[in-house]
Design a protein around this motif. Structure first.
Motif, PDB file in Angstrom:
ATOM      1  N   ILE A   1      -6.785  -8.690  19.274  1.00 26.94           N
ATOM      2  CA  ILE A   1      -7.085  -8.907  20.518  1.00 26.94           C
ATOM      3  C   ILE A   1      -5.312  -9.104  20.815  1.00 26.94           C
ATOM      4  N   GLY A   2      -4.726  -8.469  21.607  1.00 24.90           N
ATOM      5  CA  GLY A   2      -3.440  -8.394  22.268  1.00 24.90           C
ATOM      6  C   GLY A   2      -2.581  -7.183  22.139  1.00 24.90           C
ATOM      7  N   SER A   3      -1.237  -7.234  22.275  1.00 21.12           N
ATOM      8  CA  SER A   3      -0.317  -6.049  22.337  1.00 21.12           C
ATOM      9  C   SER A   3       0.622  -6.168  21.289  1.00 21.12           C
ATOM     10  N   GLN A   4       0.756  -7.161  20.325  1.00 15.56           N
ATOM     11  CA  GLN A   4       1.852  -7.396  19.605  1.00 15.56           C
ATOM     12  C   GLN A   4       1.209  -7.319  18.124  1.00 15.56           C
ATOM     13  N   LEU A   5       1.596  -6.834  16.805  1.00 14.91           N
ATOM     14  CA  LEU A   5       1.117  -7.110  15.453  1.00 14.91           C
ATOM     15  C   LEU A   5       2.179  -7.228  14.811  1.00 14.91           C
ATOM     16  N   GLY A   6       2.381  -8.237  13.883  1.00 14.02           N
ATOM     17  CA  GLY A   6       3.468  -8.479  13.004  1.00 14.02           C
ATOM     18  C   GLY A   6       2.883  -8.488  11.633  1.00 14.02           C
ATOM     19  N   LEU A   7       3.438  -7.640  10.458  1.00 11.61           N
ATOM     20  CA  LEU A   7       3.185  -7.387   9.038  1.00 11.61           C
ATOM     21  C   LEU A   7       4.379  -7.573   8.411  1.00 11.61           C
ATOM     22  N   ALA A   8       4.156  -8.568   7.262  1.00 13.03           N
ATOM     23  CA  ALA A   8       4.857  -8.740   6.279  1.00 13.03           C
ATOM     24  C   ALA A   8       4.140  -8.698   4.859  1.00 13.03           C
ATOM     25  N   GLY A   9       4.930  -8.505   3.835  1.00 14.21           N
ATOM     26  CA  GLY A   9       4.372  -8.408   2.569  1.00 14.21           C
ATOM     27  C   GLY A   9       5.451  -8.228   1.416  1.00 14.21           C
ATOM     28  N   ALA A  10       4.922  -8.648   0.218  1.00 13.64           N
ATOM     29  CA  ALA A  10       5.753  -8.708  -1.143  1.00 13.64           C
ATOM     30  C   ALA A  10       4.718  -7.848  -2.319  1.00 13.64           C
ATOM     31  N   ASP A  11       5.353  -6.928  -2.950  1.00 12.62           N
ATOM     32  CA  ASP A  11       4.571  -6.239  -3.996  1.00 12.62           C
ATOM     33  C   ASP A  11       5.705  -6.207  -5.264  1.00 12.62           C
ATOM     34  N   ALA A  12       4.765  -6.100  -6.126  1.00 13.39           N
ATOM     35  CA  ALA A  12       5.628  -5.952  -7.477  1.00 13.39           C
ATOM     36  C   ALA A  12       4.690  -5.056  -8.478  1.00 13.39           C
ATOM     37  N   LEU A  13       5.640  -4.212  -9.367  1.00 14.99           N
ATOM     38  CA  LEU A  13       4.955  -3.333 -10.211  1.00 14.99           C
ATOM     39  C   LEU A  13       5.616  -3.490 -11.572  1.00 14.99           C
ATOM     40  N   ALA A  14       4.803  -3.620 -12.723  1.00 13.23           N
ATOM     41  CA  ALA A  14       5.246  -3.741 -14.078  1.00 13.23           C
ATOM     42  C   ALA A  14       4.580  -2.535 -14.800  1.00 13.23           C
ATOM     43  N   MET A  15       5.503  -1.611 -15.571  1.00 11.87           N
ATOM     44  CA  MET A  15       4.874  -0.487 -16.470  1.00 11.87           C
ATOM     45  C   MET A  15       5.478  -0.347 -17.735  1.00 11.87           C
ATOM     46  N   SER A  16       4.544  -0.365 -18.727  1.00 11.98           N
ATOM     47  CA  SER A  16       4.987  -0.013 -20.103  1.00 11.98           C
ATOM     48  C   SER A  16       4.353   1.069 -20.511  1.00 11.98           C
ATOM     49  N   GLY A  17       4.395   1.274 -21.776  1.00 14.15           N
ATOM     50  CA  GLY A  17       3.822   2.741 -22.368  1.00 14.15           C
ATOM     51  C   GLY A  17       2.099   2.506 -22.472  1.00 14.15           C
TER      52      GLY A  17
END
Length: 447
Positions: free
Chosen positions: A143-159
């Motif tokens: 409910i309202g007119s403003q929306l704030g979004l923040a996030g952090a992500d990480a990816l690790a990949m091996s064979g």
């Protein structure tokens, strides 16, 4: 343009693999970063974006200002529509009735692609502003007119394995919530793969652009969910087995006195009997239950059981015959059983640079509760999912003529004939009849 980072909590738009064919990769969100798009849905941004790179670091700045279809009542956004169709008077009435501004940035750092262990991590933040207050929905009561979004992500990949983690914080005029998503795929051998996914999306977490494994994040709101997938090939190039289990628990009861639980199980086996004969069998069980209340009362449990058997015969490189039988069992207040039997013939005619596909389907279901979904390929590059219910026949034909390497002409004709008169469609477009028909002619030119 569209954005996709992490596993899709804040921004998504990648394509997840079909769970029935690749259960282990069904948890994976295919992130593309920044990419252009002409889809025109409410998940897309329209504006400017710039990406700066220096060695292993990247900085992305993006801004958007675009109208969207909405129902505005008393200077308040009542509903937001993702469709871009403007054919009827009701659709034209909501066209571009509201607008939204988005301003954000993302910083990312990653190791070299040639590293034995590839690592990537990033932080993203943005702010969205509607031009009218938005009252939200029951499942996403922003409910309202403003929306704030923040996030952090990480990816690790091996064979042998891939792991992705993402946390996101959503702040609007009335609440602030944090969501979490964890995914991993383990592939120790060529013919063995496992996957695990966990998501925690609390009530009032709002993410209008997010998409998790191909599903809009807003539709998964208020659920803790687990997904386990397995892919095995006991006989390489001959036998393949896929299976998954998915469990979901509602965090805060909505519209009921009790919390709810959902279960989804699938097992599928594909077997190449000979070089010309492929066999496949799939069983899927979906259940919805409600937990017991303090006074011992419990609501009904619903179940939908699907079974499919398919055989494909390839007498030569220019022909394919495919036979399929589906059965569905639906149980809630009443029990229903429906079935569908189809035969598909595909023929290539190299002498005239053409190919032809004809599908004939016989179906019978008591109501829409036990409707069977039929997948049909239309003109090249398109396909349709048709929900068949009642008693009748479905016939579809597609032909393509490749006049030159850079030019193709295709025609697609399909129709459904019901044994008894019935109401087809709903709302203002509903009519009484015994048949439906649609046709598409398409020209493809490659430059």
């Amino acid at each position: 343009y569209a954005l996709a980072f992490g596993n899709g909590l804040l921004f998504g738009g990648g394509l997840a693999s079909a769970k029935a064919l690749h259960a282990a990769s069904g948890v994976e969100e295919r992130s593309f970063g920044l990419r252009g798009t002409v889809n025109g849905t409410t998940k897309d941004l329209r504006g400017a974006a710039i990406e700066l790179a220096d060695g292993l670091g990247h900085l992305l700045l993006f801004a958007s200002d675009r109208p969207f279809d909405a129902k505005v009542v008393n200077d308040t956004i009542d509903s937001i529509y993702s469709s871009t169709h403007h054919r009827t008077e009701s659709e034209l009435a909501v066209e571009n009735a509201a607008s939204a501004e988005v301003l954000g940035a993302r910083a990312e750092i990653a190791t070299a692609d040639t590293a034995d262990l590839y690592l990537k991590a990033g932080v993203t933040g943005c702010e969205l502003r509607f031009d009218h207050p938005y009252i939200g929905t029951k499942s996403a009561p922003f409910i309202g007119s403003q929306l704030g979004l923040a996030g952090a992500d990480a990816l690790a990949m091996s064979g042998e394995w891939t792991a992705i983690a993402e946390a996101a914080h959503s702040v609007n005029d009335t609440s602030a919530q944090t969501a979490l998503l964890l995914s991993t795929i383990f592939n120790p051998e060529k013919n063995v793969a496992f996957s695990l996914n966990y998501r925690h999306i609390p009530y009032r977490f709002e993410s209008p652009f997010g998409e998790i494994s191909g599903t809009a994040a807003s539709s998964l709101s208020n659920l803790d969910g687990y997904y386990i997938g397995v892919e095995l090939s006991p006989i390489p190039d001959r036998l393949r087995v896929n299976a998954y289990s998915q469990f979901e628990t509602e965090l805060v009861p909505l519209g009921d006195l009790f919390g709810k639980q959902k279960y989804d199980y699938l097992a599928s086996a594909s077997y190449r009997a000979t070089n010309a004969l492929d066999l496949k069998a799939t069983v899927r069980d979906q259940e919805n239950a409600s937990t017991v209340s303090d006074n011992g009362t419990v609501t009904l449990q619903g179940q939908t059981l699907n079974m499919q058997i398919e055989a494909a015969y390839h007498p030569g490189s220019d022909a394919t015959l495919r036979t399929r039988f589906d059965h569905i069992h639906y149980s809630l207040v009443t029990k229903e059983d429906g079935w569908q039997a189809s035969e598909e013939v595909r023929i290539k005619i190299p002498s005239i640079r053409s190919d032809l596909t004809v599908t004939t389907t016989r179906f019978q279901t008591p109501s829409t509760n036990s409707a069977i979904t039929s997948y049909e390929t239309g003109s090249p590059g398109t396909a349709a999912l048709n929900s068949l219910d009642g008693l009748g026949w479905r016939i579809a034909a597609r032909g393509t003529f490749h006049a030159w390497r850079a030019f193709a002409l295709s025609a697609y004709i399909a129709g459904t004939v019901y044994d008894l008169p019935r109401t087809i469609g709903s709302g203002a477009t509903a009519y009484n009849g015994t048949s439906t028909f649609n046709a598409t002619v398409q020209i493809d030119v490659k430059l």
